[in-house]
Design a protein around this motif. Structure first.
Motif, PDB file in Angstrom:
ATOM      1  N   ARG A 194       9.181   4.655 -10.526  1.00  0.00           N
ATOM      2  CA  ARG A 194       8.525   3.467 -10.712  1.00  0.00           C
ATOM      3  C   ARG A 194       9.337   2.197 -10.186  1.00  0.00           C
ATOM      4  NH1 ARG A 194       6.763   3.779 -15.443  1.00  0.00           N
ATOM      5  NH2 ARG A 194       4.832   4.644 -15.005  1.00  0.00           N
ATOM      6  N   LYS A 231       2.464   1.982  -3.542  1.00  0.00           N
ATOM      7  CA  LYS A 231       1.231   2.423  -4.425  1.00  0.00           C
ATOM      8  C   LYS A 231       1.054   3.723  -3.977  1.00  0.00           C
ATOM      9  CE  LYS A 231      -0.134  -1.214  -6.909  1.00  0.00           C
ATOM     10  NZ  LYS A 231      -0.216  -1.071  -8.200  1.00  0.00           N
ATOM     11  N   TYR A 284       9.491   0.093  -6.882  1.00  0.00           N
ATOM     12  CA  TYR A 284       9.164  -1.347  -6.878  1.00  0.00           C
ATOM     13  C   TYR A 284      10.400  -2.169  -6.516  1.00  0.00           C
ATOM     14  CZ  TYR A 284       5.257  -0.644 -10.035  1.00  0.00           C
ATOM     15  OH  TYR A 284       4.050  -0.721 -10.636  1.00  0.00           O
ATOM     16  N   VAL A 303       0.868  -1.262  -0.213  1.00  0.00           N
ATOM     17  CA  VAL A 303      -0.050  -0.113   0.112  1.00  0.00           C
ATOM     18  C   VAL A 303       0.922   1.323  -0.067  1.00  0.00           C
ATOM     19  CG1 VAL A 303      -1.565   1.137   1.322  1.00  0.00           C
ATOM     20  CG2 VAL A 303      -1.776  -1.227   0.955  1.00  0.00           C
ATOM     21  N   ASN A 337       1.532   6.777  -6.749  1.00  0.00           N
ATOM     22  CA  ASN A 337       0.554   7.892  -6.893  1.00  0.00           C
ATOM     23  C   ASN A 337       0.711   9.221  -6.656  1.00  0.00           C
ATOM     24  OD1 ASN A 337      -1.387   5.832  -7.752  1.00  0.00           O
ATOM     25  ND2 ASN A 337      -2.144   5.553  -5.638  1.00  0.00           N
ATOM     26  N   CYS A 344      10.518  -2.064  -2.421  1.00  0.00           N
ATOM     27  CA  CYS A 344       9.317  -2.770  -1.898  1.00  0.00           C
ATOM     28  C   CYS A 344       9.665  -4.227  -2.051  1.00  0.00           C
ATOM     29  CB  CYS A 344       7.807  -2.515  -2.836  1.00  0.00           C
ATOM     30  SG  CYS A 344       7.253  -0.695  -2.257  1.00  0.00           S
TER      31      CYS A 344
END
Length: 301
Positions: A84, A44, A88, A41, A48, A91
């Motif tokens: 991005r 994300k 990624y 989360v 965003n 994470c």
């Protein structure tokens, strides 16, 4: 039967042991699952946020001069792509740490070692794409919105990413090109364009008179589109003595990417002027000569 019974007992014992371990560590597994969910989360949310910030800058760039706006759009799309990959990657390392594969720092070191190995055995193209992409951005070879020719592919740049460049051709097709494969770049949006029209005239016509008619016609047309031309059209003169026509070339320097429009207008102006002067457009023609051999008088009739 004896072997079947032993196998069944072994499976039951393994399954019971698994359930016991799961029951003993249920709390730990629950919180690890919650941690993984929070990592996903959080990733994300960060993406965003980056997307909103870059979109806001792209929106503001609409009020800037065209070249500066394209530069901002290029930087924002590249920034979005870079973040991005970074988010990624982070994470993924944190999730591995939650699953017990060492802490995030060890995972980072492990990834660096694996990355070095991969680089040696097959990831050269990926690294080449990324490095080439950064060089193209910092050298300002093209920006979002530019019409370019990358090797043999033409189109408008719609986005630039770390690894690939996105083009859109006249047919509306999206073309994705790995940055590492781009060798030659022709940018049609940075400099003035050249409109060039070749007019075919018949050999029977007076070429000097034709050039005077063309000169008057293109100058009249130039006054109608003076906002898109940089220099007045010029009749270069006879550029080719073709098989069936005398070819006269007209050129005109225009604003970037406006040469196609001006070429169409020049052709119409030339056609109307030649029609008014009664000079036709030549068509391919061929003269055929027959050679009649004399009859041999020694042969009977």
């Amino acid at each position: 039967m004896f072997m079947t019974g032993i196998l069944g007992k072994t499976i039951r014992d393994y399954f019971n042991g698994f359930l016991s371990t799961l029951a003993e560590n249920s709390g730990l597994l629950f919180w690890k699952g919650v941690g993984i969910l929070l990592i996903i989360v959080g990733g994300k949310l960060v993406l965003n946020l980056i997307s909103q910030l870059t979109a806001r800058q792209i929106k503001k760039s609409e009020e800037m001069p065209e070249m500066q706006a394209r530069r901002v759009q290029t930087m924002m799309t590249m920034t979005r792509s870079t973040f991005r990959y970074v988010v990624y990657g982070i994470c993924a390392l944190m999730i591995l740490a939650q699953l017990g594969f060492g802490n995030a720092i060890n995972n980072l070191l492990l990834s660096a070692g694996i990355g070095s190995l991969a680089l040696g055995i097959g990831a050269q193209s990926l690294i080449k794409d990324v490095v080439t992409g950064f060089f193209m951005m910092f050298e300002k070879q093209f920006s979002v919105g530019d019409y370019v020719k990358l090797d043999d592919i033409e189109g408008t740049v719609t986005a630039t990413a770390m690894r690939v460049t996105y083009l859109k051709n006249f047919a509306g097709q999206q073309i994705i090109i790995p940055n590492g494969t781009i060798g030659r770049v022709i940018n049609y949006s940075r400099m003035d364009s050249l409109a060039k029209v070749t007019v075919s005239t018949p050999y029977e016509a007076d070429s000097r008179q034709v050039m005077e008619i063309l000169d008057q016609a293109v100058k009249v047309y130039a006054k109608q589109v003076k906002e898109v031309i940089v220099e007045e059209p010029k009749v270069q003169g006879i550029t080719e003595l073709a098989d069936s026509s005398v070819n006269i070339t007209v050129i005109c320097r225009t604003l970037p990417l406006r040469h196609w429009e001006v070429e169409r207008g020049l052709r119409l102006a030339v056609k109307e002027a030649l029609d008014e002067a009664g000079i036709g457009i030549p068509y391919p023609q061929q003269d055929v000569h027959f050679k009649m051999e004399a009859e041999d008088s020694s042969q009977p009739n």
